[in-house]
Write an enzyme that holds these catalytic residues in place. Structure first.
Site, short mmCIF file in Angstrom:
data_model
loop_
_atom_site.label_atom_id
_atom_site.label_comp_id
_atom_site.label_asym_id
_atom_site.label_seq_id
_atom_site.Cartn_x
_atom_site.Cartn_y
_atom_site.Cartn_z
N ASP A 81 0.92 -1.11 -0.02
CA ASP A 81 0.17 -0.15 -0.05
C ASP A 81 0.86 1.41 0.02
O ASP A 81 2.17 1.35 0.65
CB ASP A 81 -0.88 0.06 1.25
CG ASP A 81 -1.86 0.87 1.40
OD1 ASP A 81 -2.41 1.64 0.10
OD2 ASP A 81 -2.27 1.65 2.24
N GLU A 133 -2.97 6.40 -7.90
CA GLU A 133 -3.83 7.23 -7.75
C GLU A 133 -3.74 8.75 -8.44
O GLU A 133 -2.62 9.08 -8.83
CB GLU A 133 -3.41 7.60 -6.16
CG GLU A 133 -4.34 8.62 -5.58
CD GLU A 133 -3.96 8.83 -3.90
OE1 GLU A 133 -3.79 7.54 -3.26
OE2 GLU A 133 -4.12 9.86 -3.22
N HIS A 205 -9.64 5.73 -0.42
CA HIS A 205 -8.77 5.51 0.47
C HIS A 205 -9.00 6.44 1.65
O HIS A 205 -10.31 7.08 1.57
CB HIS A 205 -7.22 6.26 0.17
CG HIS A 205 -6.41 5.29 -0.63
ND1 HIS A 205 -5.26 5.16 -0.31
CD2 HIS A 205 -6.62 4.85 -1.94
CE1 HIS A 205 -4.81 3.92 -1.16
NE2 HIS A 205 -5.58 3.90 -2.14
P1 13P Z 1 -7.34 5.39 7.18
O1 13P Z 1 -6.18 5.24 8.21
O2 13P Z 1 -8.03 6.77 7.22
O3 13P Z 1 -8.38 4.46 7.18
O4 13P Z 1 -6.84 5.46 5.49
C1 13P Z 1 -6.09 4.12 5.34
C2 13P Z 1 -5.79 4.08 3.82
O5 13P Z 1 -6.33 4.76 3.10
C3 13P Z 1 -4.76 3.03 3.59
O6 13P Z 1 -4.19 3.09 2.43
#
Ligand code: 13P
Length: 281
Positions: A81, A133, A205
């Site tokens: 990620d 993105e 996200h």
């Molecule tokens: P949050 O921590 O706001 O849930 O976002 C997580 C995210 O988008 C990881 O890519």
């Protein structure tokens, strides 16, 4: 079992649900997520950020997460990620991650396209799928803080999608990463418009702390991957605090760890049910 990101997201779109994508920073969080998915018979995306991988050790994380993936009876996608470092993303691809995300969303459009194309070429040759993105979801993202630069521009998104041939597209439609989001105003019309013009599955996200009804509406309009990080970190910490409050002189890591797993599992189950991915494995 190992699964394909795009295939699971297309199934989700056809079935009007979203596949939950959960970040994990330690073994307890990973176990809580997998137990939740198995109990609810839900596909799930297990996500590690660069800093989480550095904390656990990239080879360790791959070894235990891939072993758990292969032994599980639900579809699991092991996903890198928010990759900012191209060399680390390539390492994750070489390691055997199922999919990777490149985040060059703060760079100029042409640079974002060029870097995404480079990762797509590298990943595709090894059977790995790619998310990227367009527009920038700001907030506390991994170890970085950034401001959103507005919402995704529809024409840019169409062009980006066409030029890069990615498997999943993250869009900026009103959420931000982390705990403190200010006022959350999801741009439902924008989600709908992007979805009507782009076939590639769409990713939201920064979805912790967003009302579940808003996330459900986003699913109805075409979001198929919903990223949750902060809410599970909070659950893990609460599990530990809860255990130590009840056992102030306790020290058995397996016991306090188990409580953290249970809290993460409970939070993950809430999201799975809200995203309607239960019984879809
Ligand atoms: P949050 O921590 O706001 O849930 O976002 C997580 C995210 O988008 C990881 O890519």
């Amino acid at each position: 079992m190992k699964a394909s990101l795009k295939e699971e997201l297309i199934k989700a779109r056809n079935g009007k649900y979203a596949v939950p994508a959960f970040n994990f920073d330690n073994l307890e969080m990973m176990k809580g997520i997998i137990e939740a998915a198995e109990e609810q018979k839900s596909p799930v995306i297990l996500m590690v950020t660069e800093s989480a991988a550095k904390y656990m050790g990239i080879d360790n994380v791959f070894a235990f997460a891939m072993d758990a993936t292969e032994k599980s009876n639900v579809p699991i996608i092991l996903h890198w990620d928010h990759g900012f470092d191209i060399e680390l993303i390539k390492r994750a691809i070489d390691c055997g991650f199922s999919s990777v995300m490149l985040d060059s969303s703060l760079k100029p459009f042409d640079e974002n396209v060029k870097e995404t194309q480079e990762i797509v070429a590298y990943a595709k040759a090894k059977g790995v799928e790619v998310e990227s993105e367009i527009g920038h979801v700001g907030g506390k993202e991994d170890d970085r803080d950034s401001k959103s630069n507005g919402y995704t521009d529809v024409n840019e998104a169409i062009e980006f999608d066409k030029l890069t041939q990615i498997d999943a597209l993250a869009i900026a439609v009103g959420t931000s990463h982390g705990l403190f989001k200010g006022e959350i105003k999801l741009q439902f019309d924008l989600i709908e418009e992007i979805r009507s013009k782009i076939e590639t599955p769409l990713v939201l996200h920064g979805s912790s702390q967003v009302p579940l009804e808003d996330l459900q509406k986003a699913i109805d309009l075409g979001i198929t991957k919903i990223n949750i990080g902060t809410d599970l970190k909070i659950a893990c910490a609460q599990g530990l605090k809860d255990w130590f409050e009840k056992n102030p002189s306790g020290f058995d890591a397996r016991q306090y760890g188990r409580n953290a797993i249970n809290f993460v599992k409970e939070e993950a189950i809430k999201k799975i049910i809200a995203f309607r991915s239960n019984n879809k494995a």
